[in-house]
Motif scaffolding. Structure first.
Motif, PDB file in Angstrom:
ATOM      1  N   LEU A  23       0.842  -1.087  -0.340  1.00 45.95           N
ATOM      2  CA  LEU A  23       0.004  -0.134   0.324  1.00 45.95           C
ATOM      3  C   LEU A  23       0.915   0.920   0.261  1.00 45.95           C
ATOM      4  CD1 LEU A  23      -3.083   0.630  -0.333  1.00 45.95           C
ATOM      5  CD2 LEU A  23      -2.606   1.403   2.680  1.00 45.95           C
ATOM      6  N   VAL A  24       1.991   1.567   0.690  1.00 47.17           N
ATOM      7  CA  VAL A  24       2.685   2.545   1.070  1.00 47.17           C
ATOM      8  C   VAL A  24       3.333   2.468  -0.872  1.00 47.17           C
ATOM      9  CG1 VAL A  24       4.933   3.309   2.353  1.00 47.17           C
ATOM     10  CG2 VAL A  24       3.371   1.924   4.104  1.00 47.17           C
ATOM     11  N   SER A  25       4.455   1.493  -1.193  1.00 45.91           N
ATOM     12  CA  SER A  25       4.906   1.111  -2.582  1.00 45.91           C
ATOM     13  C   SER A  25       3.720   1.665  -3.573  1.00 45.91           C
ATOM     14  CB  SER A  25       5.211   0.287  -2.648  1.00 45.91           C
ATOM     15  OG  SER A  25       6.009   0.298  -3.418  1.00 45.91           O
ATOM     16  N   GLN A  26       2.549   1.834  -3.280  1.00 44.42           N
ATOM     17  CA  GLN A  26       1.099   2.164  -4.392  1.00 44.42           C
ATOM     18  C   GLN A  26       1.301   3.555  -4.145  1.00 44.42           C
ATOM     19  OE1 GLN A  26      -2.386   0.892  -3.569  1.00 44.42           O
ATOM     20  NE2 GLN A  26      -2.883   1.194  -6.019  1.00 44.42           N
ATOM     21  N   ALA A  27       1.277   3.798  -3.205  1.00 42.71           N
ATOM     22  CA  ALA A  27       0.320   5.548  -2.433  1.00 42.71           C
ATOM     23  C   ALA A  27       2.121   6.715  -3.120  1.00 42.71           C
ATOM     24  CB  ALA A  27       0.837   5.856  -1.703  1.00 42.71           C
ATOM     25  N   GLN A  50      11.751   4.080   0.505  1.00 45.95           N
ATOM     26  CA  GLN A  50      12.834   3.481   1.037  1.00 45.95           C
ATOM     27  C   GLN A  50      13.383   3.587   2.915  1.00 45.95           C
ATOM     28  OE1 GLN A  50      17.111   3.336   0.286  1.00 45.95           O
ATOM     29  NE2 GLN A  50      18.064   3.213   2.334  1.00 45.95           N
ATOM     30  N   LYS A  51      13.111   4.738   3.425  1.00 43.56           N
ATOM     31  CA  LYS A  51      12.466   4.907   4.774  1.00 43.56           C
ATOM     32  C   LYS A  51      10.813   4.726   5.078  1.00 43.56           C
ATOM     33  CE  LYS A  51      12.480   7.961   8.613  1.00 43.56           C
ATOM     34  NZ  LYS A  51      12.663  10.438   8.294  1.00 43.56           N
ATOM     35  N   ALA A  52      10.627   4.374   5.002  1.00 41.37           N
ATOM     36  CA  ALA A  52       9.022   3.864   4.843  1.00 41.37           C
ATOM     37  C   ALA A  52       9.030   2.567   5.496  1.00 41.37           C
ATOM     38  CB  ALA A  52       8.361   4.693   3.915  1.00 41.37           C
ATOM     39  N   LEU A  53       8.888   2.371   4.250  1.00 43.18           N
ATOM     40  CA  LEU A  53       9.332   0.432   4.037  1.00 43.18           C
ATOM     41  C   LEU A  53      10.224   0.082   5.352  1.00 43.18           C
ATOM     42  CD1 LEU A  53       8.972  -0.072  -0.488  1.00 43.18           C
ATOM     43  CD2 LEU A  53       7.202  -0.146   1.716  1.00 43.18           C
ATOM     44  N   LYS A  54      10.973   0.514   5.517  1.00 44.98           N
ATOM     45  CA  LYS A  54      11.865   0.115   6.852  1.00 44.98           C
ATOM     46  C   LYS A  54      11.492   0.039   8.059  1.00 44.98           C
ATOM     47  CE  LYS A  54      16.486   1.149   6.731  1.00 44.98           C
ATOM     48  NZ  LYS A  54      17.418   2.176   6.702  1.00 44.98           N
ATOM     49  N   THR A  55      10.717   0.989   7.760  1.00 43.48           N
ATOM     50  CA  THR A  55       9.514   0.927   9.157  1.00 43.48           C
ATOM     51  C   THR A  55       9.120   0.636   9.506  1.00 43.48           C
ATOM     52  OG1 THR A  55       9.484   3.782   8.674  1.00 43.48           O
ATOM     53  CG2 THR A  55       7.630   2.474  10.480  1.00 43.48           C
ATOM     54  N   ARG A  56       8.822   0.071  10.610  1.00 43.00           N
ATOM     55  CA  ARG A  56       7.502  -1.232  11.628  1.00 43.00           C
ATOM     56  C   ARG A  56       6.312  -0.643  10.960  1.00 43.00           C
ATOM     57  NH1 ARG A  56       8.777  -5.889  14.543  1.00 43.00           N
ATOM     58  NH2 ARG A  56      10.304  -4.613  14.632  1.00 43.00           N
ATOM     59  N   GLU A  65      -0.234   6.091   8.282  1.00 39.23           N
ATOM     60  CA  GLU A  65       0.826   7.066   9.034  1.00 39.23           C
ATOM     61  C   GLU A  65       1.850   6.860   7.827  1.00 39.23           C
ATOM     62  OE1 GLU A  65       1.020   5.620  12.989  1.00 39.23           O
ATOM     63  OE2 GLU A  65      -1.176   6.585  13.241  1.00 39.23           O
ATOM     64  N   ALA A  66       2.735   6.230   7.481  1.00 42.71           N
ATOM     65  CA  ALA A  66       3.682   6.408   7.020  1.00 42.71           C
ATOM     66  C   ALA A  66       3.375   7.008   4.960  1.00 42.71           C
ATOM     67  CB  ALA A  66       4.296   4.915   5.997  1.00 42.71           C
ATOM     68  N   ILE A  67       2.605   6.488   4.788  1.00 43.46           N
ATOM     69  CA  ILE A  67       1.905   7.411   4.071  1.00 43.46           C
ATOM     70  C   ILE A  67       1.557   8.596   3.983  1.00 43.46           C
ATOM     71  CG2 ILE A  67       0.122   7.484   2.089  1.00 43.46           C
ATOM     72  CD1 ILE A  67      -0.294   5.060   2.290  1.00 43.46           C
ATOM     73  N   GLN A  68       0.399   9.307   4.779  1.00 40.36           N
ATOM     74  CA  GLN A  68       1.207  10.621   5.759  1.00 40.36           C
ATOM     75  C   GLN A  68       2.274  12.094   5.778  1.00 40.36           C
ATOM     76  OE1 GLN A  68      -2.186   9.560   8.673  1.00 40.36           O
ATOM     77  NE2 GLN A  68      -3.822  10.811   7.508  1.00 40.36           N
ATOM     78  N   ASN A  69       2.884  11.032   6.617  1.00 41.30           N
ATOM     79  CA  ASN A  69       4.569  10.826   6.196  1.00 41.30           C
ATOM     80  C   ASN A  69       4.678  11.622   5.229  1.00 41.30           C
ATOM     81  OD1 ASN A  69       3.861  11.455   9.048  1.00 41.30           O
ATOM     82  ND2 ASN A  69       4.891   9.044   9.669  1.00 41.30           N
ATOM     83  N   THR A  79      -2.583  17.695  -1.457  1.00 40.29           N
ATOM     84  CA  THR A  79      -1.813  16.794  -1.690  1.00 40.29           C
ATOM     85  C   THR A  79      -1.957  16.118  -0.968  1.00 40.29           C
ATOM     86  OG1 THR A  79      -0.201  16.970  -3.759  1.00 40.29           O
ATOM     87  CG2 THR A  79       0.023  15.176  -2.588  1.00 40.29           C
ATOM     88  N   ARG A  80      -2.646  14.778  -0.340  1.00 44.55           N
ATOM     89  CA  ARG A  80      -2.956  14.667   0.898  1.00 44.55           C
ATOM     90  C   ARG A  80      -3.683  12.971   1.317  1.00 44.55           C
ATOM     91  NH1 ARG A  80      -7.052  17.159  -0.729  1.00 44.55           N
ATOM     92  NH2 ARG A  80      -9.747  16.882   0.236  1.00 44.55           N
ATOM     93  N   PHE A  81      -3.298  12.613   2.195  1.00 46.05           N
ATOM     94  CA  PHE A  81      -4.053  10.966   2.149  1.00 46.05           C
ATOM     95  C   PHE A  81      -5.141  10.790   2.303  1.00 46.05           C
ATOM     96  CE2 PHE A  81      -4.904   7.151   4.678  1.00 46.05           C
ATOM     97  CZ  PHE A  81      -4.839   6.296   3.705  1.00 46.05           C
ATOM     98  N   LEU A  82      -6.363   9.599   2.060  1.00 48.88           N
ATOM     99  CA  LEU A  82      -7.645   9.978   2.153  1.00 48.88           C
ATOM    100  C   LEU A  82      -8.007   8.772   2.860  1.00 48.88           C
ATOM    101  CD1 LEU A  82      -9.172  11.875  -0.304  1.00 48.88           C
ATOM    102  CD2 LEU A  82      -8.954  12.950   1.634  1.00 48.88           C
ATOM    103  N   ASP A  83      -8.576   8.262   3.711  1.00 49.63           N
ATOM    104  CA  ASP A  83      -8.583   6.330   4.527  1.00 49.63           C
ATOM    105  C   ASP A  83      -9.925   6.393   3.500  1.00 49.63           C
ATOM    106  OD1 ASP A  83     -11.139   7.469   6.161  1.00 49.63           O
ATOM    107  OD2 ASP A  83      -9.582   8.157   8.244  1.00 49.63           O
ATOM    108  N   PRO A  84     -10.431   5.088   3.888  1.00 51.48           N
ATOM    109  CA  PRO A  84     -11.525   4.509   3.124  1.00 51.48           C
ATOM    110  C   PRO A  84     -12.198   5.946   3.612  1.00 51.48           C
ATOM    111  CG  PRO A  84     -10.536   3.045   3.893  1.00 51.48           C
ATOM    112  CD  PRO A  84      -9.931   4.074   4.175  1.00 51.48           C
ATOM    113  N   ARG A  85     -12.856   5.817   4.625  1.00 51.38           N
ATOM    114  CA  ARG A  85     -14.111   7.031   4.717  1.00 51.38           C
ATOM    115  C   ARG A  85     -13.892   8.254   4.377  1.00 51.38           C
ATOM    116  NH1 ARG A  85     -17.041   8.005  10.841  1.00 51.38           N
ATOM    117  NH2 ARG A  85     -18.188   8.887   9.932  1.00 51.38           N
ATOM    118  N   GLN A  86     -13.102   7.831   4.726  1.00 54.11           N
ATOM    119  CA  GLN A  86     -12.596  10.139   3.293  1.00 54.11           C
ATOM    120  C   GLN A  86     -13.208   9.960   2.268  1.00 54.11           C
ATOM    121  OE1 GLN A  86      -8.943  10.547   5.673  1.00 54.11           O
ATOM    122  NE2 GLN A  86     -10.031  12.212   7.662  1.00 54.11           N
ATOM    123  N   TYR A  87     -12.447   8.217   1.568  1.00 52.65           N
ATOM    124  CA  TYR A  87     -12.461   8.766  -0.126  1.00 52.65           C
ATOM    125  C   TYR A  87     -14.066   8.684  -0.242  1.00 52.65           C
ATOM    126  CZ  TYR A  87     -10.923   7.791  -3.990  1.00 52.65           C
ATOM    127  OH  TYR A  87     -10.877   7.137  -5.872  1.00 52.65           O
TER     128      TYR A  87
END
Length: 401
Positions: A23-27, A50-56, A65-69, A79-87
């Motif tokens: 999911l992070v990689s797709q974003a 690289q940093k995001a994918l090394k995060t647990r 949270e990783a996408i938002q960061n 440019t923002r992330f929307l969770d399923p309900r927000q989307y």
């Protein structure tokens, strides 16, 4: 043989990526492919992946949270992330129908407080007595301090017939709790009426947002006002936050016989344009009311009408949002709103963070109640009427001579 995917100096077997990592990689890929600024705010975008994918990433929430960061580093509030309900809520809003209380809301740029722009006509919120510029202090048990607009909207939406509690603060009064029953809200963004003022038959049209219904409803309003004898028009775009780009273009085409509506510029600097081919629904004199809450697609429309000399703009300098976002759905139903281009007016004005200056600048003065808009109490409306009267009188003299 296993397929490996490289991330910087690290490699992961493709099959070993968790759903959260995918999911992070797709974003990341969507932003990498489409974002307007190909410097990504002058940073190493690949290193952020690289940093995001090394995060647990234990679950969806940590992935979000990783996408938002990652997105925060772009320093782009649009440019923002929307969770399923927000989307889903955003899709519903632009489609022209939702279930909720019927409020248009905004964050006051000076105070950061959640404020009411206006209640939707006939909505449960309007019937409950909520007024423009009311401050929403709490939604159910959630304080609105530092809340996002998406979060606030999602809290107020819900199943028809259910109640939602709002704590409202208004100048000169103590905070008050109001319980509102949610209902289906058909988002007709057009309010129209024929007004006789200073020997004019004015077709007054207030357009509150650019959803999928806007072009059709506005075309209907113009036609009905023509049948009633309108000889001039006032288009009220005050506090219209925008919406769909295509809706803004189609509305402009209703007023223009020909000419460029808007230019778009992508990350490669390639310009596209949208034109009007006519015929316009009316050639009668037109004044457009704008203010600091006039933004995005509203500014596209105002700029098109001003640059093509089709209308006179009256009011205050507009918000200054000259960026275009596109929505992208992610694999789990969440989504991204990504700035993919900027726009320029027909005269190649880049209005981002600058706004559009009206032809006649008129301060709004003291706030007025919604039922006093387009009346003798509305100084900007009265200024528009004066301009129309002058235009109509000049045209009549030209015909006689």
């Amino acid at each position: 043989m296993a397929l490996w995917v490289a991330f910087g100096s690290f490699c992961f077997p493709a099959a070993a990526l968790t759903n959260e990592q995918k999911l992070v990689s797709q974003a990341w890929r969507i932003v990498n492919r489409t974002y307007l600024d190909d410097t990504f705010n002058h940073q190493n975008w690949a290193q952020l992946r690289q940093k995001a994918l090394k995060t647990r990433l234990n679950d969806s929430q940590t992935a979000y949270e990783a996408i938002q960061n990652m997105l925060k580093t772009l320093d782009d509030p649009f440019t923002r992330f929307l969770d399923p309900r927000q989307y889903r809520s955003l899709q519903v809003n632009t489609s022209g129908e939702l279930t909720g209380v019927g409020l248009q809301i905004a964050l006051n740029p000076e105070t950061g407080k959640l404020e009411v722009v206006t209640p939707i006509a006939g909505s449960p919120a309007e019937k409950a007595g909520i007024q423009p510029r009311d401050r929403i202090i709490k939604i159910e048990n959630t304080l609105t301090e530092n809340i996002t607009l998406d979060k606030a909207a999602s809290l107020m939406r819900g199943t028809i017939g259910t109640a939602v509690s709002l704590v409202i603060e208004r100048d000169g009064t103590s905070p008050k709790e109001i319980s509102i029953i949610r209902d289906r809200i058909t988002l007709n963004p057009v309010i129209a009426k024929l007004q006789k003022d200073r020997d004019l038959d004015i077709g007054y049209i207030r357009l509150t947002q650019f959803n999928a219904n806007a072009p059709t409803e506005l075309a209907r309003a113009i036609s009905e006002l023509k049948e009633k004898g309108a000889d001039s028009y006032i288009l009220d775009l005050r506090n219209n936050p925008g919406g769909l780009l295509q809706a803004g273009i189609e509305v402009a085409r209703l007023w223009l016989d020909s000419g460029i509506v808007v230019y778009t510029v992508n990350r490669q600097g390639i310009q596209g344009n949208f034109e009007s081919f006519g015929p316009a629904l009316t050639k009668d004199p037109l004044a457009v009311l704008v203010n600091q809450g006039t933004a995005s697609a509203s500014e596209i429309l105002a700029g098109a009408l001003q640059d093509n000399k089709r209308a006179t703009l009256v009011g205050e300098k507009t918000f200054g949002k000259g960026l275009i976002q596109s929505l992208f759905e992610l694999s789990d139903g969440s989504g991204l709103a990504v700035t993919i281009a900027k726009y320029e007016t027909p005269n190649h004005r880049d209005i981002n963070k600058l706004g559009i200056t009206p032809d006649k600048v008129i301060s709004s003065g003291e706030p007025i109640k919604i039922d006093r808009v387009a009346t003798s109490d509305d100084v900007q409306y009265q200024a528009a009427v004066e301009l129309l009267q002058s235009t109509v009188n000049s045209e009549q003299l030209a015909v006689k001579s």
